[in-house]
Design a protein around this motif. Structure first.
Motif, PDB file in Angstrom:
ATOM      1  N   ASN A   1       0.850  -1.181   0.000  1.00 34.55           N
ATOM      2  CA  ASN A   1       0.000   0.000   0.000  1.00 34.55           C
ATOM      3  C   ASN A   1       0.894   1.242   0.000  1.00 34.55           C
ATOM      4  N   PRO A   2       1.496   1.551  -1.159  1.00 29.02           N
ATOM      5  CA  PRO A   2       2.423   2.697  -1.187  1.00 29.02           C
ATOM      6  C   PRO A   2       1.678   4.012  -0.997  1.00 29.02           C
ATOM      7  N   LEU A   3       2.355   4.981  -0.414  1.00 32.34           N
ATOM      8  CA  LEU A   3       1.768   6.302  -0.215  1.00 32.34           C
ATOM      9  C   LEU A   3       1.717   7.046  -1.547  1.00 32.34           C
ATOM     10  N   PRO A   4       0.697   7.870  -1.766  1.00 38.73           N
ATOM     11  CA  PRO A   4       0.609   8.624  -3.018  1.00 38.73           C
ATOM     12  C   PRO A   4       1.690   9.706  -3.095  1.00 38.73           C
ATOM     13  N   SER A   5       2.055  10.047  -4.317  1.00 43.78           N
ATOM     14  CA  SER A   5       3.067  11.087  -4.514  1.00 43.78           C
ATOM     15  C   SER A   5       2.444  12.460  -4.264  1.00 43.78           C
ATOM     16  N   LYS A   6       3.287  13.497  -4.165  1.00 40.67           N
ATOM     17  CA  LYS A   6       2.780  14.852  -3.948  1.00 40.67           C
ATOM     18  C   LYS A   6       1.889  15.280  -5.110  1.00 40.67           C
ATOM     19  N   GLU A   7       2.258  14.862  -6.323  1.00 37.02           N
ATOM     20  CA  GLU A   7       1.466  15.223  -7.501  1.00 37.02           C
ATOM     21  C   GLU A   7       0.068  14.624  -7.420  1.00 37.02           C
ATOM     22  N   THR A   8      -0.018  13.369  -7.021  1.00 37.42           N
ATOM     23  CA  THR A   8      -1.315  12.700  -6.909  1.00 37.42           C
ATOM     24  C   THR A   8      -2.181  13.380  -5.858  1.00 37.42           C
ATOM     25  N   ILE A   9      -1.582  13.757  -4.743  1.00 38.25           N
ATOM     26  CA  ILE A   9      -2.324  14.438  -3.677  1.00 38.25           C
ATOM     27  C   ILE A   9      -2.865  15.773  -4.179  1.00 38.25           C
ATOM     28  N   GLU A  10      -2.046  16.532  -4.885  1.00 38.37           N
ATOM     29  CA  GLU A  10      -2.476  17.827  -5.415  1.00 38.37           C
ATOM     30  C   GLU A  10      -3.610  17.656  -6.423  1.00 38.37           C
ATOM     31  N   GLN A  11      -3.502  16.633  -7.282  1.00 37.28           N
ATOM     32  CA  GLN A  11      -4.559  16.387  -8.276  1.00 37.28           C
ATOM     33  C   GLN A  11      -5.877  16.055  -7.580  1.00 37.28           C
ATOM     34  N   GLU A  12      -5.817  15.256  -6.525  1.00 37.14           N
ATOM     35  CA  GLU A  12      -7.042  14.881  -5.819  1.00 37.14           C
ATOM     36  C   GLU A  12      -7.630  16.076  -5.066  1.00 37.14           C
TER      37      GLU A  12
END
Length: 58
Positions: free
Chosen positions: A41-52
């Motif tokens: 269960n890898p943590l999301p990247s900063k880019e993925t967090i910003e997109q969400e």
């Protein structure tokens, strides 16, 4: 406010209280197989967090 005091049973020294280290000290590490560790269960990247965040605010 009044505090209650509870008396806990005092532990007694039994053979079961002392772990048997015989198996650990005689363990043969060479019999272990090499395994590849994979993050399940890898943590999301900063880019993925910003997109969400942007998708959620619109």
């Amino acid at each position: 406010m009044q505090h209650q005091r509870f008396l806990l049973p005092q532990p007694t020294a039994n053979m079961s209280d002392k772990p048997n280290l015989e198996e650990v000290t005689s363990f043969d590490k060479t019999k272990l197989k090499k395994t590849e560790t994979q993050e399940k269960n890898p943590l999301p990247s900063k880019e993925t967090i910003e997109q969400e965040k942007q998708a959620g605010s619109s």
